[in-house]
Scaffold this active site. Structure first.
Site, PDB file in Angstrom:
ATOM      1  N   ASP A  23       0.836  -1.204   0.000  1.00  0.00           N
ATOM      2  CA  ASP A  23       0.000   0.000   0.000  1.00  0.00           C
ATOM      3  C   ASP A  23       0.872   1.256   0.000  1.00  0.00           C
ATOM      4  O   ASP A  23       1.790   1.389   0.814  1.00  0.00           O
ATOM      5  CB  ASP A  23      -0.894  -0.027   1.253  1.00  0.00           C
ATOM      6  CG  ASP A  23      -2.227   0.623   1.008  1.00  0.00           C
ATOM      7  OD1 ASP A  23      -2.246   1.823   0.684  1.00  0.00           O
ATOM      8  OD2 ASP A  23      -3.254  -0.074   1.135  1.00  0.00           O
ATOM      9  N   SER A  74      -7.060   3.958  -1.778  1.00  0.00           N
ATOM     10  CA  SER A  74      -7.185   2.525  -1.499  1.00  0.00           C
ATOM     11  C   SER A  74      -8.531   1.949  -1.901  1.00  0.00           C
ATOM     12  O   SER A  74      -8.620   0.779  -2.257  1.00  0.00           O
ATOM     13  CB  SER A  74      -6.980   2.264  -0.013  1.00  0.00           C
ATOM     14  OG  SER A  74      -5.652   2.487   0.330  1.00  0.00           O
ATOM     15  N   ASP A 167      -5.607  14.018   2.699  1.00  0.00           N
ATOM     16  CA  ASP A 167      -5.776  13.888   1.248  1.00  0.00           C
ATOM     17  C   ASP A 167      -5.434  15.203   0.552  1.00  0.00           C
ATOM     18  O   ASP A 167      -5.541  15.312  -0.669  1.00  0.00           O
ATOM     19  CB  ASP A 167      -7.230  13.508   0.911  1.00  0.00           C
ATOM     20  CG  ASP A 167      -7.616  12.168   1.525  1.00  0.00           C
ATOM     21  OD1 ASP A 167      -6.730  11.291   1.625  1.00  0.00           O
ATOM     22  OD2 ASP A 167      -8.777  12.000   1.925  1.00  0.00           O
ATOM     23  N   ARG A 282     -17.163   7.905   0.277  1.00  0.00           N
ATOM     24  CA  ARG A 282     -16.426   6.654   0.507  1.00  0.00           C
ATOM     25  C   ARG A 282     -16.857   6.018   1.831  1.00  0.00           C
ATOM     26  O   ARG A 282     -17.059   6.725   2.817  1.00  0.00           O
ATOM     27  CB  ARG A 282     -14.922   6.954   0.503  1.00  0.00           C
ATOM     28  CG  ARG A 282     -14.061   5.768   0.846  1.00  0.00           C
ATOM     29  CD  ARG A 282     -12.608   5.993   0.474  1.00  0.00           C
ATOM     30  NE  ARG A 282     -11.739   5.344   1.425  1.00  0.00           N
ATOM     31  CZ  ARG A 282     -10.429   5.248   1.277  1.00  0.00           C
ATOM     32  NH1 ARG A 282      -9.827   5.762   0.222  1.00  0.00           N
ATOM     33  NH2 ARG A 282      -9.697   4.652   2.183  1.00  0.00           N
ATOM     34  N   LYS A 357      -5.858  -1.934   7.245  1.00  0.00           N
ATOM     35  CA  LYS A 357      -6.123  -2.200   5.831  1.00  0.00           C
ATOM     36  C   LYS A 357      -6.869  -3.517   5.635  1.00  0.00           C
ATOM     37  O   LYS A 357      -6.968  -4.006   4.510  1.00  0.00           O
ATOM     38  CB  LYS A 357      -4.795  -2.234   5.043  1.00  0.00           C
ATOM     39  CG  LYS A 357      -4.020  -0.925   5.074  1.00  0.00           C
ATOM     40  CD  LYS A 357      -4.570   0.116   4.118  1.00  0.00           C
ATOM     41  CE  LYS A 357      -3.835   1.443   4.236  1.00  0.00           C
ATOM     42  NZ  LYS A 357      -4.279   2.461   3.277  1.00  0.00           N
ATOM     43  N   ASP A 423       1.821   3.440   3.042  1.00  0.00           N
ATOM     44  CA  ASP A 423       0.730   4.407   3.039  1.00  0.00           C
ATOM     45  C   ASP A 423       0.482   5.000   4.423  1.00  0.00           C
ATOM     46  O   ASP A 423       0.453   6.219   4.582  1.00  0.00           O
ATOM     47  CB  ASP A 423      -0.549   3.742   2.540  1.00  0.00           C
ATOM     48  CG  ASP A 423      -1.673   4.748   2.482  1.00  0.00           C
ATOM     49  OD1 ASP A 423      -1.540   5.711   1.707  1.00  0.00           O
ATOM     50  OD2 ASP A 423      -2.656   4.610   3.223  1.00  0.00           O
ATOM     51  N   HIS A 427       1.341   8.837   5.325  1.00  0.00           N
ATOM     52  CA  HIS A 427       0.361   9.870   5.713  1.00  0.00           C
ATOM     53  C   HIS A 427       0.814  10.700   6.914  1.00  0.00           C
ATOM     54  O   HIS A 427       0.215  11.718   7.214  1.00  0.00           O
ATOM     55  CB  HIS A 427      -0.985   9.224   6.059  1.00  0.00           C
ATOM     56  CG  HIS A 427      -1.827   8.870   4.872  1.00  0.00           C
ATOM     57  ND1 HIS A 427      -2.261   9.798   3.950  1.00  0.00           N
ATOM     58  CD2 HIS A 427      -2.333   7.679   4.455  1.00  0.00           C
ATOM     59  CE1 HIS A 427      -2.998   9.193   3.032  1.00  0.00           C
ATOM     60  NE2 HIS A 427      -3.050   7.900   3.311  1.00  0.00           N
ATOM     61  N   ASP A 464      -1.605  -0.300  -4.593  1.00  0.00           N
ATOM     62  CA  ASP A 464      -2.906   0.273  -4.946  1.00  0.00           C
ATOM     63  C   ASP A 464      -2.783   1.724  -5.395  1.00  0.00           C
ATOM     64  O   ASP A 464      -3.641   2.239  -6.099  1.00  0.00           O
ATOM     65  CB  ASP A 464      -3.882   0.150  -3.775  1.00  0.00           C
ATOM     66  CG  ASP A 464      -3.324   0.741  -2.482  1.00  0.00           C
ATOM     67  OD1 ASP A 464      -2.092   0.946  -2.378  1.00  0.00           O
ATOM     68  OD2 ASP A 464      -4.131   1.013  -1.565  1.00  0.00           O
ATOM     69  N   HIS A 465      -1.735   2.399  -4.958  1.00  0.00           N
ATOM     70  CA  HIS A 465      -1.484   3.804  -5.324  1.00  0.00           C
ATOM     71  C   HIS A 465      -0.159   4.188  -4.687  1.00  0.00           C
ATOM     72  O   HIS A 465       0.377   3.451  -3.858  1.00  0.00           O
ATOM     73  CB  HIS A 465      -2.596   4.731  -4.805  1.00  0.00           C
ATOM     74  CG  HIS A 465      -2.801   4.642  -3.320  1.00  0.00           C
ATOM     75  ND1 HIS A 465      -1.933   5.200  -2.402  1.00  0.00           N
ATOM     76  CD2 HIS A 465      -3.753   4.016  -2.589  1.00  0.00           C
ATOM     77  CE1 HIS A 465      -2.356   4.926  -1.185  1.00  0.00           C
ATOM     78  NE2 HIS A 465      -3.451   4.196  -1.266  1.00  0.00           N
ATOM     79  N   HIS A 495      -1.558  11.003  -0.923  1.00  0.00           N
ATOM     80  CA  HIS A 495      -1.098  10.031  -1.927  1.00  0.00           C
ATOM     81  C   HIS A 495      -0.430  10.760  -3.086  1.00  0.00           C
ATOM     82  O   HIS A 495      -0.601  11.956  -3.258  1.00  0.00           O
ATOM     83  CB  HIS A 495      -2.284   9.230  -2.476  1.00  0.00           C
ATOM     84  CG  HIS A 495      -2.979   8.421  -1.426  1.00  0.00           C
ATOM     85  ND1 HIS A 495      -4.212   7.858  -1.619  1.00  0.00           N
ATOM     86  CD2 HIS A 495      -2.610   8.081  -0.175  1.00  0.00           C
ATOM     87  CE1 HIS A 495      -4.584   7.194  -0.538  1.00  0.00           C
ATOM     88  NE2 HIS A 495      -3.623   7.328   0.368  1.00  0.00           N
TER      89      HIS A 495
HETATM   90  C1  3PG Z   1      -7.452   7.607   4.534  1.00  0.00           C
HETATM   91  O1  3PG Z   1      -8.639   7.326   4.618  1.00  0.00           O
HETATM   92  O2  3PG Z   1      -6.611   7.239   5.374  1.00  0.00           O
HETATM   93  C2  3PG Z   1      -6.992   8.476   3.391  1.00  0.00           C
HETATM   94  O3  3PG Z   1      -7.987   9.433   3.095  1.00  0.00           O
HETATM   95  C3  3PG Z   1      -6.786   7.700   2.146  1.00  0.00           C
HETATM   96  O4  3PG Z   1      -5.932   6.626   2.385  1.00  0.00           O
HETATM   97  P1  3PG Z   1      -6.230   5.183   1.765  1.00  0.00           P
HETATM   98  O5  3PG Z   1      -6.977   5.418   0.486  1.00  0.00           O
HETATM   99  O6  3PG Z   1      -4.848   4.676   1.509  1.00  0.00           O
HETATM  100  O7  3PG Z   1      -6.980   4.401   2.756  1.00  0.00           O
HETATM  101 CO    CO Z   2      -3.654   6.281   2.166  1.00  0.00          CO
END
Ligand code: 3PG
Ligand code: CO
Length: 550
Positions: A23, A74, A167, A282, A357, A423, A427, A464-465, A495
């Site tokens: 990730d 993600s 973000d 989301r 995750k 990831d 962050h 994933d990114h 990201h």
């Molecule tokens: C989060 O929800 O932590 C971020 O907005 C995005 O991170 P993720 O897409 O890697 O979960």
């Molecule tokens: Co993230």
């Protein structure tokens, strides 16, 4: 029944196919900002030279987002990887529903929410992520909904703002506050409505927990938004400036909760008869607060008396659970995921990650459905509860232990796992911790390779990114680091827009795999890749496999 056809020339490897999602580990463009490059990754370096290697698009339209200025995330990433196709995602669907007016149609959920507050002379509340990151939400959507509410006669609206900085740039909150204040001044100018911010706080402090990692965040959010309990300020700006003065260096995502007062009283508690819109599209970080509003009984924390409100989410967040009951926009209909196909083919599958995750590898991977297919086993390793920069290896070693055991057991044909480190630590903006994080992932991959060598399995390793590959703010025109007054770079917590690696390693060579000629491949191509490596023909409408086998 969705059946897979067997490949006549290749019956699959002796051992399992292992899909490892690293990730937030992409391929950076600027070496100074690329902390994947700056980490010691002997295993990934070796694989790049000795295995099949290509690069995949993981952002923008390649994962169903409105345009290529949108970074990947993600949700859309795991959706694409799991279903082998590209669906228009929440950000696109909500944008279209708002633009076309479909969201506001007569007899819609929106209509019901509006009629509720008009008939009862009550308040319309909006809770959600206060930025234009387009990962969980978009401030444009909020502003358009407020304009529409005014047009339709809603007198009183209250906004509960979850401050982002995750973000979007890490301390950008006041830019959004300023923009929104101008918006509110305009909408309130003719004196016919009273719309204002009522409460808020940093998104990693209140309300937006996910995967049951920390319900205390949701409790704090409930107390702040619903009960209006907490430290009071005259404005959101005053709250943010005060917190920053009290704790220099604090990131927006960690800001404490605040309640806005007017004439000595909180301006917007949520009470019986109100309508509430959770405007994030989301689902992962929306499910818990939604449960707090919807469940008759809640064991996770003491809500106190639950106000009798009409609650709606921007989208349906979980297709299997049918949650929430009311929602404004229908989510993408992600069907026929790889898990379903493999289950129908009797292929035993293991999904594994740590809490942070875990839902990505299960619920997102299976098209935002929380149900398990018959041949699936899910393993969740509990995440630490300390800040991730303090323990940047996270649970990579424990995940690897479990994966290695699963490979050696011979119990599974397909194993999918997610290493969250690149990831989650990315962050935090702490680049030294990011290096430790990336190195932990590389070591895990090294151990998985050894296990696959022993058992005759195949590794598919990707992401994933991006995130850790772009840790510094870069000048948009020159691509160079932006430096502060002391000549230090500014950390970036969001990201990246970078591509991600795709590595296919078959130590036994029995699959006779070679890279196929796939123009412009993206992460959605990983599903067909895994299916073909397992000895089946991928479904015809999946985007093609990255490899030819047999
Ligand atoms: C989060 O929800 O932590 C971020 O907005 C995005 O991170 P993720 O897409 O890697 O979960
Ligand atoms: Co993230």
């Amino acid at each position: 029944m969705n059946e897979l056809k067997k490949n006549k020339d290749f019956a699959g490897p002796k051992g399992p196919v292992v899909l490892a999602i690293m990730d937030g580990i992409g391929i950076g463009k600027n070496p100074e900002s690329d902390f994947v490059l700056q980490s010691a990754t002997p295993n990934l370096d070796w694989l790049r030279e000795h295995a099949l290697y290509t690069e995949l698009r993981a952002h923008g339209v390649a994962v169903g987002l409105p345009d290529d200025g949108d970074m990947g995330n993600s949700e859309v990433g795991h959706n694409a990887i799991g279903c082998g196709r590209v669906f228009s995602q929440g950000a696109s669907l909500v944008g279209k529903a708002i633009e076309s007016g479909a969201m506001f149609a007569p007899e819609s959920v929106w209509d019901e929410l509006i009629r509720n507050v008009i008939n009862k002379e009550s308040t319309l509340h909006f809770i959600g992520l206060f930025s234009d990151g387009n990962v969980h939400s978009n401030l444009n959507h909020l502003e358009t909904m407020l304009r529409k509410a005014k047009e339709q006669g809603v007198k009183k609206a209250r906004i509960h703002a979850l401050i982002d900085g995750r973000d979007v740039p890490p301390t950008s909150a006041l830019e959004y506050v300023e923009r929104f204040e101008t918006f509110l001044n305009e909408i309130n100018a003719d004196g016919s409505v009273d719309y204002c911010v009522a409460s808020g706080g940093g998104r990693m402090n209140i309300t937006m927990d996910r995967y049951n990692a920390n319900w205390d965040m949701v409790r704090r959010g409930w107390d702040t938004h619903v009960k209006a309990e907490g430290r009071r300020f005259a404005s959101m700006k005053e709250a943010i400036e005060t917190f920053r003065k009290e704790k220099p260096g604090i990131l927006d995502q960690d800001l404490p909760a605040f309640v806005i007062e007017r004439n000595g009283a909180p301006v917007g508690p949520i009470v019986d008869g109100d309508s509430v819109i959770f405007f994030n599209f989301r689902g992962d970080r929306a499910l818990e607060i939604t449960k707090a509003f919807e469940a008759d009984e809640l064991t996770e924390f003491d809500r106190g008396p639950k106000p009798d409100v009409l609650y709606a989410g921007m989208m349906q967040y979980d297709g299997d659970l049918g949650v929430p009951e009311h929602y404004l926009v229908t989510p993408p209909a992600i069907d026929r995921t790889m898990s379903e196909y493999l289950s129908n083919a009797g292929i035993k599958q293991l999904a594994i990650s740590e809490t942070q995750k875990f839902g990505h590898m299960t619920y997102f991977f299976n098209g935002n459905n929380s149900g398990k297919f018959p041949t699936e086993t899910w393993v969740e390793i509990p995440s630490d509860s300390c800040p991730f920069e303090e323990a940047p290896r996270m649970k990579a070693d424990e995940i690897t232990d479990a994966v290695v055991r699963a490979i050696e057991s011979g119990d599974y044909r397909f194993i999918r796992l997610n290493y969250p480190n690149g990831d989650m630590v990315g962050h935090t903006g702490d680049v030294n911790a990011v290096k430790v994080a990336v190195e932990a992932v590389d070591q895990g991959i090294g151990r998985i390779i050894e296990a696959l060598k022993k058992t005759g399995g195949i590794l598919v390793c990707s992401a994933d990114h991006g995130n850790a590959d772009d840790m510094c703010e870069l000048d948009k025109k020159t691509g160079k680091l932006v430096l502060d007054d002391e000549g230090k770079f500014k950390p970036k917590t969001a990201h990246s827009l970078n591509p991600v690696p795709a590595i296919i390693y078959d130590p036994s060579g029995e699959a006779h795999a070679s890279l196929a000629d796939v123009p412009n491949p993206g992460i959605a191509n990983l599903a067909a890749t895994c299916i073909s490596l397992l000895g089946f023909e991928p479904p015809e409408d999946y985007v093609p496999s990255l490899v030819k086998v047999g």
